[in-house]
Write a protein that holds these residues in place. Structure first.
Motif, PDB file in Angstrom:
ATOM      1  N   LYS A 231     110.357  45.543  -5.731  1.00 36.99           N
ATOM      2  CA  LYS A 231     111.545  46.402  -5.612  1.00 36.99           C
ATOM      3  C   LYS A 231     112.260  46.166  -4.285  1.00 36.99           C
ATOM      4  O   LYS A 231     113.489  46.181  -4.226  1.00 36.99           O
ATOM      5  N   ASP A 232     111.483  45.927  -3.210  1.00 37.03           N
ATOM      6  CA  ASP A 232     112.087  45.665  -1.908  1.00 37.03           C
ATOM      7  C   ASP A 232     112.750  44.287  -1.876  1.00 37.03           C
ATOM      8  O   ASP A 232     113.813  44.114  -1.273  1.00 37.03           O
ATOM      9  N   ASN A 233     112.131  43.328  -2.540  1.00 37.76           N
ATOM     10  CA  ASN A 233     112.696  41.984  -2.573  1.00 37.76           C
ATOM     11  C   ASN A 233     114.003  41.965  -3.360  1.00 37.76           C
ATOM     12  O   ASN A 233     114.975  41.300  -2.971  1.00 37.76           O
ATOM     13  N   LEU A 234     114.047  42.699  -4.463  1.00 37.68           N
ATOM     14  CA  LEU A 234     115.259  42.738  -5.277  1.00 37.68           C
ATOM     15  C   LEU A 234     116.392  43.468  -4.554  1.00 37.68           C
ATOM     16  O   LEU A 234     117.562  43.081  -4.653  1.00 37.68           O
ATOM     17  N   SER A 235     116.041  44.517  -3.807  1.00 35.19           N
ATOM     18  CA  SER A 235     117.078  45.235  -3.067  1.00 35.19           C
ATOM     19  C   SER A 235     117.554  44.452  -1.846  1.00 35.19           C
ATOM     20  O   SER A 235     118.699  44.587  -1.420  1.00 35.19           O
ATOM     21  N   LYS A 236     116.686  43.602  -1.317  1.00 39.47           N
ATOM     22  CA  LYS A 236     117.053  42.771  -0.171  1.00 39.47           C
ATOM     23  C   LYS A 236     118.122  41.756  -0.554  1.00 39.47           C
ATOM     24  O   LYS A 236     119.051  41.468   0.210  1.00 39.47           O
ATOM     25  N   GLY A 237     118.008  41.200  -1.749  1.00 43.19           N
ATOM     26  CA  GLY A 237     118.991  40.208  -2.210  1.00 43.19           C
ATOM     27  C   GLY A 237     118.965  38.971  -1.334  1.00 43.19           C
ATOM     28  O   GLY A 237     117.929  38.402  -1.041  1.00 43.19           O
ATOM     29  N   ALA A 238     120.161  38.532  -0.897  1.00 48.83           N
ATOM     30  CA  ALA A 238     120.291  37.322  -0.096  1.00 48.83           C
ATOM     31  C   ALA A 238     120.452  37.633   1.395  1.00 48.83           C
ATOM     32  O   ALA A 238     120.964  36.804   2.151  1.00 48.83           O
ATOM     33  N   LYS A 239     120.014  38.817   1.809  1.00 49.48           N
ATOM     34  CA  LYS A 239     120.112  39.167   3.228  1.00 49.48           C
ATOM     35  C   LYS A 239     119.155  38.302   4.048  1.00 49.48           C
ATOM     36  O   LYS A 239     118.058  38.004   3.622  1.00 49.48           O
ATOM     37  N   ARG A 240     119.604  37.951   5.225  1.00 50.33           N
ATOM     38  CA  ARG A 240     118.777  37.132   6.113  1.00 50.33           C
ATOM     39  C   ARG A 240     118.058  38.043   7.095  1.00 50.33           C
ATOM     40  O   ARG A 240     118.643  38.914   7.704  1.00 50.33           O
ATOM     41  N   GLU A 241     116.728  37.826   7.214  1.00 44.96           N
ATOM     42  CA  GLU A 241     115.942  38.634   8.126  1.00 44.96           C
ATOM     43  C   GLU A 241     115.266  37.757   9.160  1.00 44.96           C
ATOM     44  O   GLU A 241     115.128  36.548   8.986  1.00 44.96           O
TER      45      GLU A 241
END
Length: 244
Positions: A231-241
């Motif tokens: 769920k966290d990965n899907l909400s993160k999308g293509a954001k760079r961390e």
């Protein structure tokens, strides 16, 4: 794992005492599936200390019991340690097996051709067992699929093994991910798809031209990978961390 036995000559054995133990008119109940079957070696493995000279489990249940025991981590570790400590014995046994004219590969091929349904069922059971006991197998399938999709997207493909493309082993990757498990993360949850392998710098940030280019290597560098709840990965999308 005990001492290796000598390969006997390939001859048809004469019926012995154990093969004659029990008769079709006598029955024995399997302690696992609880089926009542004729007390003969056609249905039960021989066992000199058992009733009628037969094992307590029928042949299918005995095979299942043996497979479950071999799949236990402690048994796999013990057998691997024995093989490494007795490498010369194992090599001599294998050579003796080949010299005796045994062709297990050909025998297996003939059996699968004659028993297609049973062969497919056994393969499904084996894969399910592997997924339960070998976390890197599911990890390999997911990583390989993602890499294949990425290479197809850039118009390239590779016949190399997954580990050769990565530059490290799947076992190393599994340990790297496991070290980053947070509360509640387990390999069982990973198998169920509740945990993803996340690219900290997203895949969309890279433009690889082939499997050998620096962009591809940077994308799949071990330091760029971590476990993340789905769920966290899907909400993160293509954001760079930030890298760890």
């Amino acid at each position: 794992m005990g001492r290796l036995k000598t390969i006997p000559p390939r001859v048809t054995p004469a019926p012995g005492r154990l093969q004659q133990a029990g008769t079709p008119s006598q029955h024995r109940t399997c302690r696992r599936c609880e089926k009542s079957l004729p007390a003969t070696t056609e249905f039960f493995p021989p066992h000199k200390m058992g009733k009628f000279g037969l094992y307590t489990h029928c042949r299918p249940c005995k095979k299942l019991q043996d497979a479950e025991r071999r799949a236990r981590p402690d048994q796999q570790a013990r057998q691997q340690a024995w093989r490494e400590a007795n490498r010369e014995k194992v090599q001599a046994y294998n050579q003796q097996y080949r010299d005796a004219g045994y062709t297990s590969t050909e025998h297996g091929r003939r059996w699968r051709a004659s028993n297609p349904e049973a062969s497919r069922r056994m393969e499904r059971e084996k894969q399910a067992r592997y997924r339960r006991t070998r976390p890197w197998l599911v990890l390999k399938e997911r990583v390989s699929s993602r890499m294949r999709t990425m290479l197809l997207g850039c118009g390239g493909k590779s016949q190399a093994r997954t580990e050769d493309l990565l530059g490290y082993s799947l076992d190393e990757l599994a340990r790297h991910l496991e070290r980053q498990f947070t509360d509640g993360m387990t390999w069982e949850a990973f198998h169920r798809g509740e945990i993803h392998v996340d690219h900290i710098v997203p895949v969309s940030s890279f433009r690889p031209a082939s499997a050998n280019c620096p962009e591809f290597r940077a994308c799949w560098a071990m330091g760029n990978l971590r476990p993340l709840w789905a769920k966290d990965n899907l909400s993160k999308g293509a954001k760079r961390e930030t890298l760890l």
